[in-house]
Motif scaffolding. Structure first.
Motif, PDB file in Angstrom:
ATOM      1  N   ARG A  66       0.867  -1.186   0.000  1.00  0.00           N
ATOM      2  CA  ARG A  66       0.000   0.000   0.000  1.00  0.00           C
ATOM      3  C   ARG A  66       0.898   1.228   0.000  1.00  0.00           C
ATOM      4  NH1 ARG A  66      -2.142   2.903   4.400  1.00  0.00           N
ATOM      5  NH2 ARG A  66      -1.302   1.316   5.808  1.00  0.00           N
ATOM      6  N   ILE A 118       1.212   5.750  -0.529  1.00  0.00           N
ATOM      7  CA  ILE A 118       0.618   7.086  -0.665  1.00  0.00           C
ATOM      8  C   ILE A 118       1.517   7.912  -1.558  1.00  0.00           C
ATOM      9  CG2 ILE A 118      -0.011   9.216   0.523  1.00  0.00           C
ATOM     10  CD1 ILE A 118      -0.766   7.582   2.939  1.00  0.00           C
ATOM     11  N   ASP A 119       0.941   8.417  -2.640  1.00  0.00           N
ATOM     12  CA  ASP A 119       1.638   9.357  -3.517  1.00  0.00           C
ATOM     13  C   ASP A 119       1.606  10.707  -2.817  1.00  0.00           C
ATOM     14  OD1 ASP A 119       2.382  11.219  -5.415  1.00  0.00           O
ATOM     15  OD2 ASP A 119       1.223  10.304  -7.040  1.00  0.00           O
ATOM     16  N   LEU A 120       2.752  11.109  -2.259  1.00  0.00           N
ATOM     17  CA  LEU A 120       2.791  12.331  -1.446  1.00  0.00           C
ATOM     18  C   LEU A 120       2.630  13.602  -2.277  1.00  0.00           C
ATOM     19  CD1 LEU A 120       5.673  11.357   1.028  1.00  0.00           C
ATOM     20  CD2 LEU A 120       3.198  11.313   1.440  1.00  0.00           C
ATOM     21  N   ASN A 174      -1.183  13.272  -2.358  1.00  0.00           N
ATOM     22  CA  ASN A 174      -1.764  12.744  -1.117  1.00  0.00           C
ATOM     23  C   ASN A 174      -2.876  11.731  -1.397  1.00  0.00           C
ATOM     24  OD1 ASN A 174      -1.711  12.586   1.689  1.00  0.00           O
ATOM     25  ND2 ASN A 174      -3.420  14.021   1.903  1.00  0.00           N
ATOM     26  N   LYS A 175      -2.567  10.783  -2.307  1.00  0.00           N
ATOM     27  CA  LYS A 175      -3.562   9.784  -2.700  1.00  0.00           C
ATOM     28  C   LYS A 175      -3.022   8.383  -2.439  1.00  0.00           C
ATOM     29  CE  LYS A 175      -6.511   8.330  -6.560  1.00  0.00           C
ATOM     30  NZ  LYS A 175      -6.876   8.579  -7.976  1.00  0.00           N
ATOM     31  N   GLU A 176      -3.882   7.531  -1.844  1.00  0.00           N
ATOM     32  CA  GLU A 176      -3.478   6.164  -1.511  1.00  0.00           C
ATOM     33  C   GLU A 176      -3.835   5.195  -2.630  1.00  0.00           C
ATOM     34  OE1 GLU A 176      -4.642   2.731   1.767  1.00  0.00           O
ATOM     35  OE2 GLU A 176      -4.533   4.833   2.420  1.00  0.00           O
ATOM     36  N   SER A 177      -2.932   4.223  -2.897  1.00  0.00           N
ATOM     37  CA  SER A 177      -3.162   3.212  -3.936  1.00  0.00           C
ATOM     38  C   SER A 177      -2.556   1.887  -3.500  1.00  0.00           C
ATOM     39  CB  SER A 177      -2.553   3.654  -5.268  1.00  0.00           C
ATOM     40  OG  SER A 177      -3.108   4.872  -5.716  1.00  0.00           O
ATOM     41  N   LEU A 216       7.033   8.675  -2.230  1.00  0.00           N
ATOM     42  CA  LEU A 216       6.063   7.685  -1.787  1.00  0.00           C
ATOM     43  C   LEU A 216       6.292   7.309  -0.323  1.00  0.00           C
ATOM     44  CD1 LEU A 216       6.221   5.108  -4.747  1.00  0.00           C
ATOM     45  CD2 LEU A 216       4.628   7.038  -4.515  1.00  0.00           C
ATOM     46  N   GLU A 217       5.184   7.093   0.375  1.00  0.00           N
ATOM     47  CA  GLU A 217       5.208   6.377   1.641  1.00  0.00           C
ATOM     48  C   GLU A 217       4.618   5.005   1.383  1.00  0.00           C
ATOM     49  OE1 GLU A 217       3.163   8.533   4.692  1.00  0.00           O
ATOM     50  OE2 GLU A 217       5.004   9.537   5.322  1.00  0.00           O
ATOM     51  N   ARG A 238       9.946   4.680   3.078  1.00  0.00           N
ATOM     52  CA  ARG A 238       9.733   5.827   2.188  1.00  0.00           C
ATOM     53  C   ARG A 238      10.702   5.726   1.028  1.00  0.00           C
ATOM     54  NH1 ARG A 238       7.367  10.600   4.651  1.00  0.00           N
ATOM     55  NH2 ARG A 238       8.590  11.822   3.190  1.00  0.00           N
TER      56      ARG A 238
END
Length: 229
Positions: free
Chosen positions: A143, A145-147, A150-153, A179-180, A195
């Motif tokens: 999982r 998060i595109d920082l 700020n969207k999770e995929s 990315l996180e 990260r």
């Protein structure tokens, strides 16, 4: 100093098995330390000296090495012969087996000996560093998060090393995207958090992207946890 870093011996104190070329059976031995250039071995039998030794060494069920070595020194200790061997022929596959064996069974020793060296920026990466950061196939749910937005995929890893992750996703990610990430490792523990930054992205088909991610810093404990699982 550089040569000394490359010749670090990993203190493993591990029971193992060895079979010399031409022998019919393995015999028990004890490995005190090992690295990519040699090892210290203890066994009851006496090895031939002043000659090249070809042998199979079984470190674990997963790690069997085919090695040629030279006896550098020999000591008699109690009822055992102790030898310092220097590898004269060892291929990249065997180096990889040593690498995987160390990270799986002795991660703390690896971190203690090499952690500070591998945590630095690897822009000027050497051949030694490339072996340290060797990638291994690993299919794990991920999982992220595109920082930048700020969207999770979701994604699936394809391979992983202490310094990078290759993954598949249905989201287009541009190079330098921060990315996180959380990797689900099947060891009944919390997801592994890390990260990184997208290094490259390639479209393979409709809504199917192959992405390479550079991690902010080498995670030796993380890769050891993945290999153990």
């Amino acid at each position: 100093m550089k040569d000394r870093r490359r010749s670090i011996r990993w203190q493993i104190n591990q029971q193992a098995k060895v079979k010399l070329e031409g022998a019919y059976a393995f015999i028990q031995c004890f490995i005190k330390d090992i690295n990519f250039t040699g090892l210290q071995i203890s066994l009851r039998m006496k090895l031939p000296e002043d000659t090249f030794l070809k042998f199979n060494l079984v470190l674990s069920e997963e790690a069997t090495l085919d090695i040629e070595a030279w006896v550098v020194w020999h000591k008699r200790r109690d009822d055992f012969n102790v030898y310092g061997l220097r590898f004269t022929q060892i291929n990249e596959e065997n180096r990889g087996e040593i690498y995987k064996f160390l990270y799986k069974y002795f991660p703390e020793e690896v971190v203690k000996r090499w952690g500070q060296k591998t945590a630095v920026n690897t822009g000027g990466e050497t051949m030694q560093d490339k072996r340290i950061f060797e990638r291994f196939p690993a299919s794990l749910p991920l999982r992220f998060i595109d920082l930048s937005v700020n969207k999770e995929s979701q994604a699936q890893t394809q391979d992983i090393s202490a310094k990078g992750i290759g993954l598949m996703t249905d989201k287009e990610l541009s190079p330098q995207t921060p990315l996180e990430m959380w990797l689900d490792i099947p060891d009944h523990r919390e997801p592994l958090y890390t990260r990184g930054e997208v290094a490259w992205s390639k479209l393979l088909g409709p809504d199917k992207y192959r992405v390479g991610v550079n991690l902010e810093r080498a995670d030796l404990m993380g890769i050891a946890r993945i290999l153990r699982s």
